[in-house]
Scaffold this active site. Structure first.
Site, PDB file in Angstrom:
ATOM      1  N   SER A 156       5.306   8.040   9.611  1.00 13.85           N
ATOM      2  CA  SER A 156       5.521   8.954  10.739  1.00 13.85           C
ATOM      3  C   SER A 156       5.373   8.191  12.065  1.00 13.85           C
ATOM      4  O   SER A 156       4.734   7.137  12.122  1.00 13.85           O
ATOM      5  CB  SER A 156       4.502  10.085  10.670  1.00 13.85           C
ATOM      6  OG  SER A 156       3.203   9.541  10.800  1.00 13.85           O
ATOM      7  N   CYS A 175      14.070  10.511   5.733  1.00  6.95           N
ATOM      8  CA  CYS A 175      14.135  10.144   7.157  1.00  6.95           C
ATOM      9  C   CYS A 175      15.583  10.181   7.634  1.00  6.95           C
ATOM     10  O   CYS A 175      15.845  10.159   8.821  1.00  6.95           O
ATOM     11  CB  CYS A 175      13.547   8.770   7.370  1.00  6.95           C
ATOM     12  SG  CYS A 175      14.487   7.504   6.564  1.00  6.95           S
ATOM     13  N   GLU A 230       9.829  16.748  14.322  1.00  6.37           N
ATOM     14  CA  GLU A 230      10.313  16.468  12.966  1.00  6.37           C
ATOM     15  C   GLU A 230       9.638  17.453  12.005  1.00  6.37           C
ATOM     16  O   GLU A 230       8.414  17.572  11.990  1.00  6.37           O
ATOM     17  CB  GLU A 230       9.943  15.042  12.564  1.00  6.37           C
ATOM     18  CG  GLU A 230      10.383  14.696  11.160  1.00  6.37           C
ATOM     19  CD  GLU A 230       9.954  13.296  10.720  1.00  6.37           C
ATOM     20  OE1 GLU A 230       8.838  12.885  11.023  1.00  6.37           O
ATOM     21  OE2 GLU A 230      10.777  12.637  10.050  1.00  6.37           O
ATOM     22  N   LYS A 237       0.835  -1.203   0.000  1.00  8.44           N
ATOM     23  CA  LYS A 237       0.000   0.000   0.000  1.00  8.44           C
ATOM     24  C   LYS A 237       0.870   1.254   0.000  1.00  8.44           C
ATOM     25  O   LYS A 237       1.493   1.598   0.993  1.00  8.44           O
ATOM     26  CB  LYS A 237      -0.921   0.040   1.229  1.00  8.44           C
ATOM     27  CG  LYS A 237      -2.037   1.067   1.012  1.00  8.44           C
ATOM     28  CD  LYS A 237      -2.579   1.680   2.272  1.00  8.44           C
ATOM     29  CE  LYS A 237      -1.842   2.873   2.748  1.00  8.44           C
ATOM     30  NZ  LYS A 237      -1.865   4.064   1.905  1.00  8.44           N
ATOM     31  N   GLU A 258      -1.255   7.776  -0.275  1.00 12.57           N
ATOM     32  CA  GLU A 258      -2.299   8.254  -1.188  1.00 12.57           C
ATOM     33  C   GLU A 258      -1.732   9.161  -2.288  1.00 12.57           C
ATOM     34  O   GLU A 258      -2.106   9.065  -3.445  1.00 12.57           O
ATOM     35  CB  GLU A 258      -3.376   9.058  -0.425  1.00 12.57           C
ATOM     36  CG  GLU A 258      -4.178   8.259   0.568  1.00 12.57           C
ATOM     37  CD  GLU A 258      -3.545   8.215   1.943  1.00 12.57           C
ATOM     38  OE1 GLU A 258      -2.323   7.954   2.036  1.00 12.57           O
ATOM     39  OE2 GLU A 258      -4.269   8.423   2.920  1.00 12.57           O
TER      40      GLU A 258
HETATM   41  P1  NAD Z   1       2.402   8.773   7.367  1.00 15.78           P
HETATM   42  O1  NAD Z   1       2.614   8.107   8.661  1.00 15.78           O
HETATM   43  O2  NAD Z   1       1.436   9.893   7.308  1.00 15.78           O
HETATM   44  O3  NAD Z   1       1.889   7.699   6.275  1.00 15.78           O
HETATM   45  C1  NAD Z   1       2.539   6.464   6.081  1.00 15.78           C
HETATM   46  C2  NAD Z   1       1.509   5.449   5.580  1.00 15.78           C
HETATM   47  O4  NAD Z   1       0.480   5.321   6.563  1.00 15.78           O
HETATM   48  C3  NAD Z   1       0.829   5.872   4.282  1.00 15.78           C
HETATM   49  O5  NAD Z   1       0.705   4.753   3.452  1.00 15.78           O
HETATM   50  C4  NAD Z   1      -0.515   6.400   4.732  1.00 15.78           C
HETATM   51  O6  NAD Z   1      -1.527   6.171   3.790  1.00 15.78           O
HETATM   52  C5  NAD Z   1      -0.794   5.623   6.001  1.00 15.78           C
HETATM   53  N1  NAD Z   1      -1.561   6.401   6.977  1.00 15.78           N
HETATM   54  C6  NAD Z   1      -1.558   7.756   7.141  1.00 15.78           C
HETATM   55  N2  NAD Z   1      -2.382   8.105   8.143  1.00 15.78           N
HETATM   56  C7  NAD Z   1      -2.915   6.969   8.618  1.00 15.78           C
HETATM   57  C8  NAD Z   1      -3.850   6.680   9.674  1.00 15.78           C
HETATM   58  N3  NAD Z   1      -4.385   7.640  10.423  1.00 15.78           N
HETATM   59  N4  NAD Z   1      -4.169   5.399   9.914  1.00 15.78           N
HETATM   60  C9  NAD Z   1      -3.630   4.405   9.162  1.00 15.78           C
HETATM   61  N5  NAD Z   1      -2.755   4.620   8.153  1.00 15.78           N
HETATM   62  C10 NAD Z   1      -2.393   5.884   7.880  1.00 15.78           C
HETATM   63  O7  NAD Z   1       3.849   9.205   6.834  1.00 15.78           O
HETATM   64  P2  NAD Z   1       4.155  10.049   5.539  1.00 15.78           P
HETATM   65  O8  NAD Z   1       3.756  11.464   5.800  1.00 15.78           O
HETATM   66  O9  NAD Z   1       3.601   9.353   4.351  1.00 15.78           O
HETATM   67  O10 NAD Z   1       5.750   9.924   5.430  1.00 15.78           O
HETATM   68  C11 NAD Z   1       6.650  10.755   6.077  1.00 15.78           C
HETATM   69  C12 NAD Z   1       7.079  10.148   7.391  1.00 15.78           C
HETATM   70  O11 NAD Z   1       7.701   8.895   7.177  1.00 15.78           O
HETATM   71  C13 NAD Z   1       8.113  10.994   8.110  1.00 15.78           C
HETATM   72  O12 NAD Z   1       7.790  11.034   9.475  1.00 15.78           O
HETATM   73  C14 NAD Z   1       9.417  10.245   7.888  1.00 15.78           C
HETATM   74  O13 NAD Z   1      10.406  10.433   8.862  1.00 15.78           O
HETATM   75  C15 NAD Z   1       8.929   8.842   7.904  1.00 15.78           C
HETATM   76  N6  NAD Z   1       9.889   7.963   7.251  1.00 15.78           N
HETATM   77  C16 NAD Z   1      10.623   7.129   8.025  1.00 15.78           C
HETATM   78  C17 NAD Z   1      11.572   6.307   7.450  1.00 15.78           C
HETATM   79  C18 NAD Z   1      12.415   5.376   8.291  1.00 15.78           C
HETATM   80  O14 NAD Z   1      13.153   4.592   7.731  1.00 15.78           O
HETATM   81  N7  NAD Z   1      12.330   5.440   9.609  1.00 15.78           N
HETATM   82  C19 NAD Z   1      11.771   6.324   6.062  1.00 15.78           C
HETATM   83  C20 NAD Z   1      10.991   7.201   5.293  1.00 15.78           C
HETATM   84  C21 NAD Z   1      10.051   8.006   5.903  1.00 15.78           C
END
Ligand code: NAD
Length: 476
Positions: free
Chosen positions: A208, A263, A361, A155, A158
């Site tokens: 996140s 990240c 962050e 997945k 979006e």
């Molecule tokens: P996000 O947490 O908003 O979304 C990640 C995934 O979760 C997406 O597929 C999204 O559709 C889903 N999602 C979003 N809200 C949700 C909810 N309420 N309930 C269930 N699923 C939900 O993260 P993002 O904004 O897409 O990505 C950026 C974040 O990812 C940053 O915090 C970054 O640091 C982190 N990140 C971490 C790493 C790592 O290796 N630790 C790598 C890349 C990105």
């Protein structure tokens, strides 16, 4: 399908494509397809599975330009970065193409027989990825999962589904059977289904911290194995003896590369006095040369992924100003021709640990300089922070570097290297609020996460068998 989603190019605000957003029924259908395909995929001989993974890696390499162009249009990356991302997918697939043969168990001779352990897949896997670097991060999940014999539902976020959808097509082109690699373009509804559907056995998540925590808690409560990588706030300590040109180059690359939407981005520079003024001067000199603009037209730094995210990052800059940090250069002033979610590089000086721009962050092109008096003060800042994804130290003192690598409480450490770039061969992941679960992503820990051990004790009776014995076996 419940709705359609308009994918927007952040470099011109034009629509790229209208994509259906999966509802619960559509998500469950894909999980069931993966479930159906699992029995036959698991039975494919490890060597044959390896061949299919190699073929998938080759198909990805053959389509690297196309995949990179899709990512640029969808996520606003520069073309150079996006090509690296496509190559990372192929590298990780190639690395794991050796895994089916490498899924070694153990053999232990016991009396009149052998004990063996071997590793098996768990079943269907959910791979949930964020919008930034979604192409390689998807690979960190699907490559080890496929290698170990799982089928999966991927997945993407979006906003950025384009490369995930294309990778699903390329998997078929490479000969991976239908139903093995499925892609669902969905939102929370799809995530919740992946976390609770009885057909899913494990979930690999990157995103996140609040969502990573939610995914870990919900998935494990439903009995799944879960690894959930979260957010980050990576510090770079610069000691007084460091090569300041090297440190400034690194700060620019790790702070503003991919518009800070990494990240592994460095967002906090901890300058151990008396070098802060000199370092800031060198960073500023370099930052004035950064060209912000369309990643297809030779820009160094592309747009931010969405308007909402751009405005969120700009709001952090405003908050930092209000909290008393000093703006050295201000990304809000950037001028780029045409529409797009633009924000240039920003540097703050005089940042204090209590400020929101330090605590939270930001995930954009914003660097903060925190001035400290000693190594111990710098180390304490890193260790006290809620995140522990990556960190770096710049110094010419081997003893200080060794002390740092032993004393720092962070999962990935660079020494005169700003960010440990995620290569296929070692595992990737942080500590503290940057990871929920026990294992890091890809590399050897990827094999561990995507397998479970089975112990088999066998004995083949020979004519000397002595009849009934109710005692414990004497295997000495
Ligand atoms: P996000 O947490 O908003 O979304 C990640 C995934 O979760 C997406 O597929 C999204 O559709 C889903 N999602 C979003 N809200 C949700 C909810 N309420 N309930 C269930 N699923 C939900 O993260 P993002 O904004 O897409 O990505 C950026 C974040 O990812 C940053 O915090 C970054 O640091 C982190 N990140 C971490 C790493 C790592 O290796 N630790 C790598 C890349 C990105």
């Amino acid at each position: 399908m419940s709705a359609t989603y308009e994918v927007i190019n952040p470099a011109n605000e034009q629509s790229v494509k209208s994509v259906d957003l999966a509802d619960l029924a559509a998500t469950d259908k894909l999980i069931e397809m993966a479930h159906k395909a699992f029995t036959s995929w698991k039975k494919i001989a490890p060597g044959d599975r390896a061949k299919l993974l190699r073929s998938f890696a080759q198909v990805v390499s053959d389509h690297r330009e196309e995949l990179a162009a899709l990512e640029v249009t969808n996520a606003g990356h520069t073309i150079g970065n996006a090509l690296w991302e496509a190559d990372n997918v192929a590298n990780v697939l190639n690395y794991y193409s050796a895994s089916p043969e490498r899924l070694f168990g153990k053999q232990i001779p016991v009396a009149n027989g052998v004990d063996i352990t071997f590793k098996e897949p768990l079943g269907v896997v959910g791979v949930i990825v964020p919008w930034n670097f979604q192409m390689p991060i998807a690979g960190w999940g699907f490559a080890p999962a496929l290698a170990a014999g799982h089928t999966l539902v991927l997945k993407p976020a979006e906003y950025t589904p384009m490369t995930a959808m294309r990778l699903g097509e390329l998997a078929l082109k490479a000969g991976i059977p239908e139903g093995v690699f499925n892609v669902v373009h969905g939102d929370k509804v799809s995530v919740d289904s992946l976390l609770t559907h009885p057909g899913i056995k494990s979930v690999s998540f990157v995103g996140s911290t609040p969502i990573a925590k939610y995914v870990y808690e919900t998935g494990t409560k439903a009995g799944k194995r879960v690894q959930a990588l979260g957010g980050a706030k990576n510090h770079m300590i610069v000691l007084p003896d460091a090569d300041l040109d090297l440190a400034a180059d690194a700060a620019i690359n790790a702070g503003f590369g991919s518009a800070g939407e990494r990240c592994m981005a460095i967002s906090a520079i901890v300058a151990v006095e008396p070098i802060a003024d000199k370092l800031i001067e060198k960073i500023t000199e370099r930052a004035t040369k950064i060209k912000t603009g369309d990643g297809t037209k030779g820009a160094d730094m592309g747009p931010l992924v969405t308007k909402v995210h751009r405005d969120k990052v700009a709001a952090y800059i405003e908050a930092g100003e209000k909290e008393g940090a000093k703006i050295v250069f201000d990304g809000r002033k950037v001028v780029v021709d045409g529409d797009g979610f633009w924000l240039g590089p920003t540097l703050f000086d005089q940042v204090k640990p209590s400020m929101s721009i330090y605590q939270e962050e930001i995930f954009g092109p914003v660097l903060s300089v925190i001035r400290v008096k000693s190594y111990d003060e710098a180390l304490k800042l890193v260790n006290d922070h809620q995140y522990g994804n990556g960190t770096a130290i710049f110094t010419n003192d081997g003893g200080a570097a060794r002390r740092f690598q032993n004393e720092v409480e962070v999962g990935m450490v660079g020494i005169n290297v700003p960010i440990p770039v995620p290569m296929a061969y070692f595992s990737f992941g942080g500590w503290k609020n940057s990871l929920f679960g026990d294992s890091h992503a890809h590399g050897t820990e990827g094999v561990h996460f995507f397998t479970r051990g089975k112990v088999v004790t066998s004995r083949w009776l020979d004519p000397s068998h002595g009849g009934i014995n109710l005692g414990f076996p004497q295997n000495t």
